[in-house]
Design a protein around this motif. Sequence first.
Motif, PDB file in Angstrom:
ATOM      1  N   PHE A  28       0.868  -1.175   0.000  1.00 22.43           N
ATOM      2  CA  PHE A  28       0.000   0.000   0.000  1.00 22.43           C
ATOM      3  C   PHE A  28       0.908   1.229   0.000  1.00 22.43           C
ATOM      4  O   PHE A  28       1.045   1.936   0.991  1.00 22.43           O
ATOM      5  N   THR A  29       1.549   1.459  -1.131  1.00 19.42           N
ATOM      6  CA  THR A  29       2.575   2.479  -1.246  1.00 19.42           C
ATOM      7  C   THR A  29       2.063   3.880  -0.925  1.00 19.42           C
ATOM      8  O   THR A  29       2.727   4.637  -0.210  1.00 19.42           O
ATOM      9  N   LYS A  30       0.898   4.223  -1.437  1.00 21.62           N
ATOM     10  CA  LYS A  30       0.370   5.568  -1.213  1.00 21.62           C
ATOM     11  C   LYS A  30       0.083   5.806   0.271  1.00 21.62           C
ATOM     12  O   LYS A  30       0.411   6.851   0.817  1.00 21.62           O
ATOM     13  N   LYS A  31      -0.518   4.813   0.933  1.00 20.15           N
ATOM     14  CA  LYS A  31      -0.785   4.929   2.366  1.00 20.15           C
ATOM     15  C   LYS A  31       0.524   4.991   3.147  1.00 20.15           C
ATOM     16  O   LYS A  31       0.655   5.763   4.101  1.00 20.15           O
ATOM     17  N   ALA A  32       1.485   4.176   2.756  1.00 19.59           N
ATOM     18  CA  ALA A  32       2.783   4.163   3.440  1.00 19.59           C
ATOM     19  C   ALA A  32       3.458   5.523   3.316  1.00 19.59           C
ATOM     20  O   ALA A  32       3.956   6.065   4.307  1.00 19.59           O
ATOM     21  N   ASP A  33       3.466   6.086   2.122  1.00 16.52           N
ATOM     22  CA  ASP A  33       4.095   7.397   1.910  1.00 16.52           C
ATOM     23  C   ASP A  33       3.432   8.477   2.772  1.00 16.52           C
ATOM     24  O   ASP A  33       4.117   9.317   3.362  1.00 16.52           O
ATOM     25  N   ASN A  34       2.103   8.439   2.846  1.00 20.72           N
ATOM     26  CA  ASN A  34       1.367   9.406   3.648  1.00 20.72           C
ATOM     27  C   ASN A  34       1.743   9.301   5.126  1.00 20.72           C
ATOM     28  O   ASN A  34       1.989  10.296   5.804  1.00 20.72           O
ATOM     29  N   VAL A  35       1.826   8.079   5.623  1.00 20.59           N
ATOM     30  CA  VAL A  35       2.147   7.850   7.027  1.00 20.59           C
ATOM     31  C   VAL A  35       3.613   8.192   7.303  1.00 20.59           C
ATOM     32  O   VAL A  35       3.933   8.760   8.357  1.00 20.59           O
ATOM     33  N   PHE A  36       4.508   7.873   6.389  1.00 21.97           N
ATOM     34  CA  PHE A  36       5.920   8.224   6.565  1.00 21.97           C
ATOM     35  C   PHE A  36       6.095   9.745   6.627  1.00 21.97           C
ATOM     36  O   PHE A  36       6.902  10.254   7.399  1.00 21.97           O
ATOM     37  N   TYR A  37       5.336  10.458   5.804  1.00 26.70           N
ATOM     38  CA  TYR A  37       5.379  11.921   5.834  1.00 26.70           C
ATOM     39  C   TYR A  37       4.974  12.424   7.230  1.00 26.70           C
ATOM     40  O   TYR A  37       5.614  13.306   7.797  1.00 26.70           O
ATOM     41  N   LYS A  38       3.908  11.840   7.780  1.00 24.45           N
ATOM     42  CA  LYS A  38       3.464  12.214   9.125  1.00 24.45           C
ATOM     43  C   LYS A  38       4.526  11.861  10.169  1.00 24.45           C
ATOM     44  O   LYS A  38       4.711  12.591  11.141  1.00 24.45           O
ATOM     45  N   ALA A  39       5.210  10.744   9.972  1.00 25.07           N
ATOM     46  CA  ALA A  39       6.248  10.331  10.920  1.00 25.07           C
ATOM     47  C   ALA A  39       7.387  11.346  10.958  1.00 25.07           C
ATOM     48  O   ALA A  39       7.826  11.754  12.034  1.00 25.07           O
ATOM     49  N   VAL A  40       7.848  11.749   9.801  1.00 29.53           N
ATOM     50  CA  VAL A  40       8.953  12.707   9.731  1.00 29.53           C
ATOM     51  C   VAL A  40       8.518  14.044  10.336  1.00 29.53           C
ATOM     52  O   VAL A  40       9.247  14.640  11.138  1.00 29.53           O
ATOM     53  N   ASN A  41       7.329  14.508   9.996  1.00 27.05           N
ATOM     54  CA  ASN A  41       6.849  15.784  10.537  1.00 27.05           C
ATOM     55  C   ASN A  41       6.624  15.712  12.036  1.00 27.05           C
ATOM     56  O   ASN A  41       6.924  16.659  12.759  1.00 27.05           O
ATOM     57  N   SER A  42       6.113  14.591  12.507  1.00 28.67           N
ATOM     58  CA  SER A  42       5.888  14.421  13.946  1.00 28.67           C
ATOM     59  C   SER A  42       7.220  14.406  14.683  1.00 28.67           C
ATOM     60  O   SER A  42       7.360  15.026  15.736  1.00 28.67           O
ATOM     61  N   TYR A  43       8.191  13.724  14.110  1.00 30.60           N
ATOM     62  CA  TYR A  43       9.513  13.662  14.735  1.00 30.60           C
ATOM     63  C   TYR A  43      10.128  15.055  14.805  1.00 30.60           C
ATOM     64  O   TYR A  43      10.653  15.458  15.829  1.00 30.60           O
ATOM     65  N   LYS A  44      10.039  15.790  13.713  1.00 34.26           N
ATOM     66  CA  LYS A  44      10.605  17.139  13.674  1.00 34.26           C
ATOM     67  C   LYS A  44       9.928  18.055  14.685  1.00 34.26           C
ATOM     68  O   LYS A  44      10.594  18.814  15.377  1.00 34.26           O
ATOM     69  N   SER A  45       8.607  17.984  14.779  1.00 33.97           N
ATOM     70  CA  SER A  45       7.897  18.910  15.657  1.00 33.97           C
ATOM     71  C   SER A  45       8.047  18.540  17.135  1.00 33.97           C
ATOM     72  O   SER A  45       8.048  19.412  17.989  1.00 33.97           O
ATOM     73  N   GLN A  46       8.191  17.257  17.443  1.00 31.78           N
ATOM     74  CA  GLN A  46       8.270  16.839  18.836  1.00 31.78           C
ATOM     75  C   GLN A  46       9.702  16.744  19.351  1.00 31.78           C
ATOM     76  O   GLN A  46       9.956  16.961  20.524  1.00 31.78           O
ATOM     77  N   VAL A  47      10.630  16.368  18.511  1.00 35.01           N
ATOM     78  CA  VAL A  47      12.003  16.128  18.961  1.00 35.01           C
ATOM     79  C   VAL A  47      12.908  17.296  18.623  1.00 35.01           C
ATOM     80  O   VAL A  47      13.639  17.795  19.469  1.00 35.01           O
ATOM     81  N   THR A  48      12.891  17.702  17.376  1.00 39.54           N
ATOM     82  CA  THR A  48      13.778  18.779  16.962  1.00 39.54           C
ATOM     83  C   THR A  48      13.158  19.514  15.786  1.00 39.54           C
ATOM     84  O   THR A  48      12.725  18.901  14.836  1.00 39.54           O
ATOM     85  N   ASP A  49      13.124  20.805  15.871  1.00 42.32           N
ATOM     86  CA  ASP A  49      12.605  21.559  14.739  1.00 42.32           C
ATOM     87  C   ASP A  49      13.721  22.210  13.929  1.00 42.32           C
ATOM     88  O   ASP A  49      13.498  22.739  12.862  1.00 42.32           O
ATOM     89  N   SER A  50      14.933  22.134  14.427  1.00 43.84           N
ATOM     90  CA  SER A  50      16.043  22.768  13.721  1.00 43.84           C
ATOM     91  C   SER A  50      16.867  21.763  12.920  1.00 43.84           C
ATOM     92  O   SER A  50      17.569  22.129  12.001  1.00 43.84           O
ATOM     93  N   GLU A  51      16.781  20.510  13.276  1.00 42.09           N
ATOM     94  CA  GLU A  51      17.599  19.484  12.625  1.00 42.09           C
ATOM     95  C   GLU A  51      16.786  18.760  11.561  1.00 42.09           C
ATOM     96  O   GLU A  51      15.651  18.358  11.803  1.00 42.09           O
ATOM     97  N   ASN A  52      17.351  18.612  10.384  1.00 43.74           N
ATOM     98  CA  ASN A  52      16.683  17.846   9.345  1.00 43.74           C
ATOM     99  C   ASN A  52      16.899  16.371   9.596  1.00 43.74           C
ATOM    100  O   ASN A  52      17.999  15.936   9.904  1.00 43.74           O
ATOM    101  N   VAL A  53      15.843  15.635   9.482  1.00 42.68           N
ATOM    102  CA  VAL A  53      15.924  14.187   9.636  1.00 42.68           C
ATOM    103  C   VAL A  53      15.280  13.571   8.406  1.00 42.68           C
ATOM    104  O   VAL A  53      14.261  14.046   7.915  1.00 42.68           O
ATOM    105  N   SER A  54      15.904  12.543   7.893  1.00 42.54           N
ATOM    106  CA  SER A  54      15.375  11.915   6.688  1.00 42.54           C
ATOM    107  C   SER A  54      14.564  10.680   7.051  1.00 42.54           C
ATOM    108  O   SER A  54      14.741  10.089   8.118  1.00 42.54           O
TER     109      SER A  54
END
Length: 144
Positions: free
Chosen positions: A93-119
Amino acid sequence: MNMFIKSTLIVLTAMTSNFSLANNISPDFLLNEIDISYKKYVNSSPEVGIYAMESVIRLQESDRSSELLHKTGPASLALSYLRLGLLYEKLDFTKKADNVFYKAVNSYKSQVTDSENVSLIELKKFVVGLDASIAANKKTNKAR
């Protein structure tokens, strides 16, 4: 018409009580739910794991109080999203996976670090390594 209004009021009351309950989640309850969903993620079929991860994500999203973040860790929601995405990938389910991965990266950035880029690659490696470490620790503890 009167019956419609009564039905609507009942539904609204139920929704309101559910929202207020969701905003009063205890840290121990959430930790238990995270543990249960993780076990389903590891030990069940991808479909059951998806259901469990979606449920715990809804709980985590419903209450982001500092008390819960302190107890569960700021990256908990991001890890849940990542695990859900990995399950979607297993089922192609590639489209669903991509959507959830996008949320994961954004959630990580907003909760852990907003200045550091994480891939996404870094986060995937982290969660796969974390899951392998948890599995290894469980095997070691069973051997004792």
